[in-house]
Design a protein around this motif. Structure first.
Motif: not given
Lengths: 293, 271
Positions: A111, A141-142, A144, B46-47, B49, B52-53, B56, B59-60, B94
Motif C-alpha cells: 500500500v 482506484d485505491t 482516489y 498495514k492494511l 489494499r 484502504i479502498r 476511502r 471520500v470519492r 468497493y
C-alpha cells in the motif's frame, strides 16, 4: 552566497516542492560544505532528501550517494529512504532492475504510494504503457485523492491520443483541486484537442473568470501568463463555433454572445501584442492572425 | 479560627523521607511507564489494499458532493461520475470482501471475531495494565506506610470545602485545611504531574495516567471504532446523498460567458 540565505531559499523550495534542481544543488552544496547540517537540526533530514534528488537530477551521483548514506545510517529500513535508493538505482541500473527493486518493495508493503508511483513511472519509461496505465488506474482506484496521479494518467492518455479518456482524468483533477486555474486551462486545451469545442470554450472562459476574479479593473490590466493562453483559446473557439456547426460530445451548449466574446478576445490579445516593436515577428504574426477573422 | 494558635510543627524528617520520596517515585514511575509503553507498542498494522479502498470509497462521493452546487465539471462528466458511484455503492464494488451475499446476516460484524481488531484491543489492554498496576502499587505503599501522615502546609488559605480533598485519610474536624495528608498528596501528584511530564518527555508522552482513566481502550486503538463499521450500510446511505447532490448540481461554467462579458463591460447588467 551565504548560508542563511541558502537555507531560506531551500526551505521555500521544499515547501512548494519546486524542482529547480541546479539551483537546489548549488545551494545545497553551500549548506553541506558550510556545516549547515547541524544548524538545521531535525530539518536536516528533509534537506538531505531534497539535495539527494537534486543531485540525481543534475547527475552528481557522488553527492547523492553521500546524502543517501547519511540518510540510510539515520533511518535504516525507512520506506522513504528505500524510495530514494530506488530513484538512485534508476539512474545507473537498467529499468528492469529498478522495476524488480520496486516490485520487491511493493511485495513487502503493497500500500505504499511512493513505491507504487515510482513503479508506474518506470513502466512508462520502459514503454510498457498499457501496464503503466493499469497500475495507475488501480492506484487511483485505491487512493482516489491523488491529484498527481490523475494528472499523470491524463498525460499518459493524451500522449497516446486518447483525448476523451484524458479529459475524464482531468475532470477528476478538477474535482480534487477546483481552485487551480492551471488545471482548468489544461482541461480546456484537452477538450479542444478532443474536438469538444464548446466545452473547451466554456472552460477557457472559466479560466479567465477564475484568474481575474480578484482584480478590480480587469479592463486596465494587460493579460499575462496563462490568461493570454486562455484568451487565445477563446478566440480560436469562438472563431470555429461561428463558422462551423460542431457537435459537442459532452452536450455542452454553445456559449451565448459568441460575437461579443470574439471581439473581447481580439481586444484583449491586441493589448498584449499591440505595444510591441514592429520588428517583433511574433507580434506581427499574432496581429495578422487576429485581423484575419 | 481561633485554633490557629495551636500550630503543628512537622518533623523535617517527614519532608525528607516521606514528601520527597512520594513525589520522586511518582515522577520516576511516570517516566518509566512512558518508556515501557513505547517498548510495548507494536507498529500499526498495514492494511491490505482492498481495505484502504473500502475506507476511502466514501471520500470519492464526498469530494464530488462538496462542490456540486458550483461544480467545476460539466454536466455530462458530473452525471457519469455520480451514476458510476451510485451503482458501485449499490452493488458493493468497493467492499473489501466483495459484494455481500443476499442471504448474509445483516448484523454488524462482531469486533471480537476480527483478528485485526483483537490485536488492537490487546495493545490497548497492555498499555492499560502498564498504567494501572504501578498506580495501585504506589497507593498501597502510601496507605500502608504513611497512613495519616501530614506532609505539607499549603502557603495559602483555603475554605472548608477543600477539606475532603486535601485531608483524605485523616478524620479531624478541626485541623486547618491548609495541611495536606499523604494520600491527598498522592492524588494531587496523580492529577498534577502531567505538566511536568510534558516538560521532561515532550507533549506526546504516555506517562500521564489520568488520560486513560477518562477513555479506556482509546489509548492504543485509534482505529478500533472504524473497524467495526458496516461499510455496506454507510455506502448505501451515501447513495441517497449523491442523489440529493445531483439535484442541487449546477456547473460553474453555466453562465460564465455572461460573467466575463460583464466584467469587461461588453454586456450590461440589464441584459
Amino acid at each position: 552566497m551565504d548560508l542563511p540565505s541558502a537555507l531560506q531559499k531551500l526551505s521555500t523550495f521544499r515547501a512548494r516542492s519546486t524542482r529547480a534542481s541546479q539551483e537546489t544543488f548549488d545551494k545545497g552544496l553551500v549548506v553541506l560544505k558550510g556545516n549547515g547540517l547541524k544548524k538545521l537540526g531535525d530539518e536536516s533530514w528533509s534537506f538531505l532528501e531534497q539535495l539527494a534528488l537534486a543531485a540525481i537530477d543534475v547527475g552528481r551521483l557522488d553527492i547523492a550517494d553521500r546524502c543517501l548514506q547519511l540518510l540510510t545510517d539515520k533511518f535504516p529500513g525507512s520506506p522513504r529512504v528505500d524510495c530514494l535508493n530506488g530513484v538512485r538505482k534508476e539512474v545507473t541500473e537498467s529499468p528492469d532492475a529498478a522495476l524488480a527493486y520496486y516490485n520487491h518493495l511493493l511485495d513487502a508493503d503493497p500500500v505504499n504510494v511512493a513505491f507504487w508511483k515510482r513503479k508506474v513511472s518506470v513502466l512508462r519509461r520502459m514503454g510498457r504503457i498499457d501496464e503503466a496505465v493499469s497500475e495507475l488506474v488501480e492506484l487511483l482506484d485505491t487512493y482516489y485523492t491523488d491529484v498527481e496521479g490523475w494528472l499523470e494518467l491524463a498525460d499518459i492518455y493524451s500522449s497516446c491520443r486518447q483525448y476523451t479518456s484524458s479529459l475524464q482524468s482531468l475532470a477528476h483533477v478538477l474535482l480534487l483541486a477546483p481552485q487551480n486555474p492551471f488545471h482548468v486551462l489544461r482541461f480546456a486545451e484537452t477538450a479542444y484537442t478532443a474536438g469538444d469545442v464548446s466545452l473547451a470554450m466554456k472552460s477557457f472562459l472559466n479560466v479567465i473568470d477564475m484568474a481575474d476574479a480578484d482584480e478590480d479593473a480587469p479592463l486596465e490590466q494587460v493579460p499575462s501568463g496563462f490568461t493570454v493562453r486562455a484568451w487565445f483559446g477563446i478566440k480560436q473557439c469562438a472563431r470555429r463555433l461561428q463558422r462551423e456547426r460542431l457537435v459537442s460530445p459532452s452536450q455542452t451548449p454553445v456559449p451565448d454572445h459568441l460575437q461579443l466574446l470574439d471581439e473581447l478576445a481580439t481586444e484583449r490579445l491586441k493589448t498584449v501584442y499591440a505595444g510591441r516593436d514592429k520588428s517583433d515577428k511574433e507580434a506581427t504574426e499574432v496581429l495578422e492572425w487576429l485581423a484575419r477573422g | 479560627m481561633s485554633s490557629n494558635a495551636v500550630s503543628l510543627y512537622l518533623d523535617p524528617q517527614i519532608r525528607d523521607w516521606v514528601l520527597f520520596p512520594i513525589t520522586l517515585v511518582m515522577i520516576l514511575v511516570g517516566i518509566l511507564r512512558h518508556y515501557v509503553v513505547i517498548l510495548l507498542q507494536s507498529p500499526p498494522k498495514k492494511l491490505p489494499r482492498a481495505a484502504i479502498r473500502e475506507q476511502r470509497a466514501l471520500v470519492r462521493s464526498q469530494i464530488l458532493r462538496a462542490t456540486s452546487t458550483n461544480s467545476p465539471i460539466s454536466e455530462s462528466f458530473y452525471k457519469s461520475i455520480s451514476r458510476n458511484l451510485s451503482q458501485a455503492f449499490e452493488a458493493g464494488t468497493y467492499l473489501k470482501d466483495g459484494p455481500p451475499k443476499a442471504d448474509a446476516p445483516s448484523t454488524p460484524p462482531n469486533p471480537l471475531s476480527d483478528p485485526n481488531a483483537m490485536d488492537g484491543m490487546m495493545a490497548g489492554m497492555k498499555t492499560q495494565m502498564v498504567m494501572m498496576v504501578p498506580q495501585m502499587v504506589i497507593m498501597g505503599w502510601i496507605n500502608f506506610f504513611f497512613q495519616g501522615f501530614v506532609l505539607i502546609k499549603l502557603p495559602f488559605p483555603l475554605t472548608l470545602g477543600f477539606k475532603s480533598m486535601l485531608q483524605r485519610g485523616i478524620e479531624t474536624p478541626d485541623m486547618d485545611v491548609r495541611w495536606v495528608s499523604s494520600l491527598s498528596w498522592y492524588f494531587l501528584n496523580f492529577f498534577g504531574l502531567n505538566g511536568l511530564y510534558r516538560l521532561i518527555l515532550g507533549g506526546d508522552n504516555a506517562a500521564d495516567s489520568t488520560r486513560d482513566m477518562t477513555t479506556p481502550f482509546a489509548a492504543g486503538v485509534p482505529q478500533a471504532p472504524g473497524q467495526a463499521q458496516d461499510y455496506n450500510k454507510l455506502l448505501k446511505a451515501e447513495k441517497d446523498n449523491l442523489e440529493l447532490a445531483e439535484g442541487l448540481y449546477s456547473w460553474v461554467g453555466k453562465d460564465v460567458e455572461q460573467r466575463v462579458l460583464r466584467r469587461y463591460g461588453k454586456l450590461h447588467s440589464s441584459l
